[in-house]
Design a protein around this motif. Structure first.
Motif, PDB file in Angstrom:
ATOM      1  N   GLU A   1       0.885  -1.167   0.142  1.00  0.00           N
ATOM      2  CA  GLU A   1       0.031  -0.114  -0.208  1.00  0.00           C
ATOM      3  C   GLU A   1       0.846   1.275   0.128  1.00  0.00           C
ATOM      4  O   GLU A   1       0.591   2.218  -0.872  1.00  0.00           O
ATOM      5  CB  GLU A   1      -0.756  -0.113   1.152  1.00  0.00           C
ATOM      6  N   ALA A   2       1.800   1.285   0.798  1.00  0.00           N
ATOM      7  CA  ALA A   2       2.709   2.409   0.899  1.00  0.00           C
ATOM      8  C   ALA A   2       3.461   2.523  -0.541  1.00  0.00           C
ATOM      9  O   ALA A   2       3.519   3.817  -0.933  1.00  0.00           O
ATOM     10  CB  ALA A   2       3.901   2.310   1.809  1.00  0.00           C
ATOM     11  N   ASP A   3       4.076   1.541  -1.165  1.00  0.00           N
ATOM     12  CA  ASP A   3       4.440   1.871  -2.396  1.00  0.00           C
ATOM     13  C   ASP A   3       3.759   2.201  -3.311  1.00  0.00           C
ATOM     14  O   ASP A   3       4.002   2.889  -4.551  1.00  0.00           O
ATOM     15  CB  ASP A   3       5.353   0.381  -3.043  1.00  0.00           C
ATOM     16  N   GLY A   4       2.326   1.731  -3.340  1.00  0.00           N
ATOM     17  CA  GLY A   4       1.455   2.347  -4.458  1.00  0.00           C
ATOM     18  C   GLY A   4       1.212   3.940  -4.462  1.00  0.00           C
ATOM     19  O   GLY A   4       0.580   4.316  -5.267  1.00  0.00           O
ATOM     20  N   LYS A   5       1.610   4.594  -3.261  1.00  0.00           N
ATOM     21  CA  LYS A   5       1.472   6.145  -3.319  1.00  0.00           C
ATOM     22  C   LYS A   5       2.557   6.879  -3.783  1.00  0.00           C
ATOM     23  O   LYS A   5       2.563   7.884  -4.149  1.00  0.00           O
ATOM     24  CB  LYS A   5       1.077   6.323  -1.844  1.00  0.00           C
ATOM     25  N   LEU A   6       3.543   6.051  -4.134  1.00  0.00           N
ATOM     26  CA  LEU A   6       4.869   6.673  -4.654  1.00  0.00           C
ATOM     27  C   LEU A   6       5.068   6.539  -6.103  1.00  0.00           C
ATOM     28  O   LEU A   6       4.819   5.396  -6.514  1.00  0.00           O
ATOM     29  CB  LEU A   6       5.968   6.112  -3.769  1.00  0.00           C
ATOM     30  N   LYS A   7       5.690   7.569  -6.677  1.00  0.00           N
ATOM     31  CA  LYS A   7       6.136   7.482  -8.008  1.00  0.00           C
ATOM     32  C   LYS A   7       7.456   7.648  -8.269  1.00  0.00           C
ATOM     33  O   LYS A   7       8.016   8.753  -7.859  1.00  0.00           O
ATOM     34  CB  LYS A   7       5.351   8.525  -8.819  1.00  0.00           C
ATOM     35  N   PRO A   8       8.181   6.670  -8.853  1.00  0.00           N
ATOM     36  CA  PRO A   8       9.603   6.440  -9.054  1.00  0.00           C
ATOM     37  C   PRO A   8      10.143   7.753  -9.952  1.00  0.00           C
ATOM     38  O   PRO A   8       9.591   8.253 -10.938  1.00  0.00           O
ATOM     39  CB  PRO A   8      10.103   5.193  -9.736  1.00  0.00           C
ATOM     40  N   PHE A   9      11.345   8.517  -9.399  1.00  0.00           N
ATOM     41  CA  PHE A   9      11.761   9.433 -10.231  1.00  0.00           C
ATOM     42  C   PHE A   9      11.033  10.543 -10.507  1.00  0.00           C
ATOM     43  O   PHE A   9      11.331  11.295 -11.584  1.00  0.00           O
ATOM     44  CB  PHE A   9      12.460   8.889 -11.426  1.00  0.00           C
ATOM     45  N   GLU A  10       9.930  10.997  -9.548  1.00  0.00           N
ATOM     46  CA  GLU A  10       8.968  11.999  -9.648  1.00  0.00           C
ATOM     47  C   GLU A  10       8.884  12.613  -8.174  1.00  0.00           C
ATOM     48  O   GLU A  10       9.436  11.933  -7.297  1.00  0.00           O
ATOM     49  CB  GLU A  10       7.808  11.621 -10.153  1.00  0.00           C
ATOM     50  N   LYS A  11       8.431  13.822  -8.098  1.00  0.00           N
ATOM     51  CA  LYS A  11       7.974  14.389  -6.853  1.00  0.00           C
ATOM     52  C   LYS A  11       6.993  13.681  -6.202  1.00  0.00           C
ATOM     53  O   LYS A  11       5.932  13.681  -6.925  1.00  0.00           O
ATOM     54  CB  LYS A  11       7.893  15.982  -7.102  1.00  0.00           C
ATOM     55  N   ASN A  12       7.353  13.435  -4.908  1.00  0.00           N
ATOM     56  CA  ASN A  12       6.318  12.782  -4.168  1.00  0.00           C
ATOM     57  C   ASN A  12       5.925  13.599  -2.883  1.00  0.00           C
ATOM     58  O   ASN A  12       6.778  14.276  -2.425  1.00  0.00           O
ATOM     59  CB  ASN A  12       6.832  11.589  -3.628  1.00  0.00           C
ATOM     60  N   ASP A  13       5.047  13.288  -2.267  1.00  0.00           N
ATOM     61  CA  ASP A  13       4.315  14.083  -0.837  1.00  0.00           C
ATOM     62  C   ASP A  13       5.452  13.293   0.252  1.00  0.00           C
ATOM     63  O   ASP A  13       5.289  12.223   0.282  1.00  0.00           O
ATOM     64  CB  ASP A  13       2.953  13.564  -0.764  1.00  0.00           C
ATOM     65  N   PRO A  14       6.083  14.254   0.716  1.00  0.00           N
ATOM     66  CA  PRO A  14       7.015  14.053   1.663  1.00  0.00           C
ATOM     67  C   PRO A  14       6.238  13.015   2.918  1.00  0.00           C
ATOM     68  O   PRO A  14       7.017  12.077   3.616  1.00  0.00           O
ATOM     69  CB  PRO A  14       7.668  15.322   2.371  1.00  0.00           C
ATOM     70  N   ALA A  15       5.031  13.466   3.044  1.00  0.00           N
ATOM     71  CA  ALA A  15       4.206  12.496   4.364  1.00  0.00           C
ATOM     72  C   ALA A  15       4.232  11.114   3.832  1.00  0.00           C
ATOM     73  O   ALA A  15       4.207  10.089   4.497  1.00  0.00           O
ATOM     74  CB  ALA A  15       2.956  13.099   4.369  1.00  0.00           C
ATOM     75  N   ASP A  16       4.202  10.818   2.391  1.00  0.00           N
ATOM     76  CA  ASP A  16       4.228   9.363   2.010  1.00  0.00           C
ATOM     77  C   ASP A  16       5.460   8.749   2.124  1.00  0.00           C
ATOM     78  O   ASP A  16       5.491   7.431   2.490  1.00  0.00           O
ATOM     79  CB  ASP A  16       3.797   9.455   0.570  1.00  0.00           C
ATOM     80  N   ILE A  17       6.340   9.709   1.924  1.00  0.00           N
ATOM     81  CA  ILE A  17       7.811   8.770   2.144  1.00  0.00           C
ATOM     82  C   ILE A  17       8.118   8.534   3.701  1.00  0.00           C
ATOM     83  O   ILE A  17       8.413   7.520   4.086  1.00  0.00           O
ATOM     84  CB  ILE A  17       8.819   9.935   1.489  1.00  0.00           C
ATOM     85  N   GLU A  18       7.619   9.436   4.508  1.00  0.00           N
ATOM     86  CA  GLU A  18       7.673   9.308   5.864  1.00  0.00           C
ATOM     87  C   GLU A  18       7.020   8.068   6.385  1.00  0.00           C
ATOM     88  O   GLU A  18       7.560   7.272   7.186  1.00  0.00           O
ATOM     89  CB  GLU A  18       7.253  10.556   6.657  1.00  0.00           C
ATOM     90  N   SER A  19       5.787   7.998   5.989  1.00  0.00           N
ATOM     91  CA  SER A  19       4.861   6.936   6.292  1.00  0.00           C
ATOM     92  C   SER A  19       5.629   5.528   6.018  1.00  0.00           C
ATOM     93  O   SER A  19       5.532   4.712   6.828  1.00  0.00           O
ATOM     94  CB  SER A  19       3.588   6.986   5.435  1.00  0.00           C
TER      95      SER A  19
END
Length: 368
Positions: free
Chosen positions: A147-165
């Protein structure tokens, strides 16, 4: 004496970072009399330096890419053996029919001992058996992080909160499995794909001594330390461009803020966005804002092209050519365009990869 010193150094290195023996028994009927590549996943930020795949060469197996991968000429039965510094995430590649691109397998780990791999078809689907404990750990980890990986896009800008999560989920996993190499490589992968975040530093100390004493871990620590020291709040290092000059801390003192633009003549977005950068320069040049460009080009042909591009766009600020490749080494730069804002004390106040949308806002806030 010199030879004796080299032998001693080799012995010390082998003692500190022992290598692990591996054997892969591979069957791939769909690729017989053809070849497969065994390579690391795509990465950035000097991550490839962590890979050291020493294969035992024979008539069917040869090392490629400075021991980062291997070329396998497929026979009915294939054996690939050698040494690794730690379990390594790898994948197989096969050229598609158009010969212009590659099919790739899912990620798997080369681990110590015997690993049996069967490739069933042209789609490179893998079946692993044998002592695959690291691979089993990897499958468990990826399911846990799905689920956490599903919110992230490689080599693009992501929400820091999703990285932290995701980082906190990894934290909990490492505490339960401190010897997990897949968890370690997940942090490596996240740095490569999503950029630097402080939570990586918080998670590294949680690993077991077995992981921490590997050369993979030690070398990654150095990369992460460099990222941390040149991230926002860190200091911009001295960069030497040979006969063209250098950037030093003293050079920032004459301006309120300096925008460092890292680009390449092979980077289309860098060139396309250059007119907007020129407009920004005209707006801020009399307000204490300095502009410096650094081109990731070394050949005379590329240097001439860089001068031509800047002349056509009426660029008036200084452009250096990084002939010594110091910029990516000292700032762990992974791509371009990369914009770094530096204050008069040489402190980095912003680091933006991939676009200049936020630059004016940051400059305006700082000037106020």
């Amino acid at each position: 004496m010199k030879k004796t010193s080299q032998i001693l150094l080799l012995l010390i290195s082998s003692f500190v970072f022992p290598q692990k023996q591996f054997t892969i028994e591979l069957t791939a009927p769909a690729f017989e009399k053809d070849s497969l590549l065994l390579v690391p996943p795509s990465s950035s930020r000097n991550i490839l330096s962590l890979y050291n795949l020493n294969v035992q060469p024979d008539k069917s197996v040869s090392s490629i890419a400075n021991a980062k991968g291997a070329l396998i000429r497929i026979q009915p039965q294939n054996t690939i053996s050698g040494t690794i510094p730690c379990p390594l995430p790898m994948m197989f590649l096969a050229p598609k029919e158009d010969a212009k691109s590659f099919s790739q397998s899912k990620l798997f780990f080369i681990e110590e001992g015997l690993l049996k791999i069967k490739i069933n078809d042209q789609d490179l689907s893998l079946v692993l058996s044998g002592d695959a404990s690291v691979n089993n750990d990897y499958n468990t980890l990826k399911e846990y992080l799905l689920e956490a990986d599903g919110k992230l896009k490689p080599f693009e800008k992501n929400d820091p909160a999703d990285i932290e999560s995701k980082g906190k989920l990894l934290q909990a996993y490492i505490k339960k499995h401190p010897g997990s190499y897949p968890a370690f490589w997940e942090i490596v992968n996240d740095l490569s794909k999503y950029g630097f975040y402080k939570i990586y530093l918080n998670n590294l100390p949680l690993f077991s001594n077995k992981v921490k004493t590997s050369s993979c871990f030690k070398n990654f620590e150095k990369i992460l330390s460099l990222e941390n020291s040149t991230d926002v709040g860190g200091s911009f290092p001295e960069i030497n461009f040979g006969s063209e000059g250098k950037i030093t801390k003293a050079g920032f003192a004459d301006y309120k803020i300096t925008l460092v633009d890292y680009w390449s003549t092979a980077c289309k977005p860098c060139i396309q966005e250059l007119p907007e950068l020129v407009k920004m320069y005209e707006k801020y040049k009399d307000k204490g804002v300095n502009f410096i460009s650094i081109a990731d080009d070394r050949t005379q042909q590329r240097i001439d092209l860089g001068h031509k591009i800047f002349k056509e766009n009426k660029v008036l600020w200084k452009n250096y050519f990084d002939i010594n490749k110091e910029f990516p080494r000292k700032l762990n730069a992974a791509g371009y365009p990369l914009f770094i804002l530096v204050d008069r004390n040489g402190k980095i106040i912003s680091r933006e990869l991939g676009g200049q949308e936020n630059l004016e806002t940051i400059i305006e806030q700082y000037l106020k």
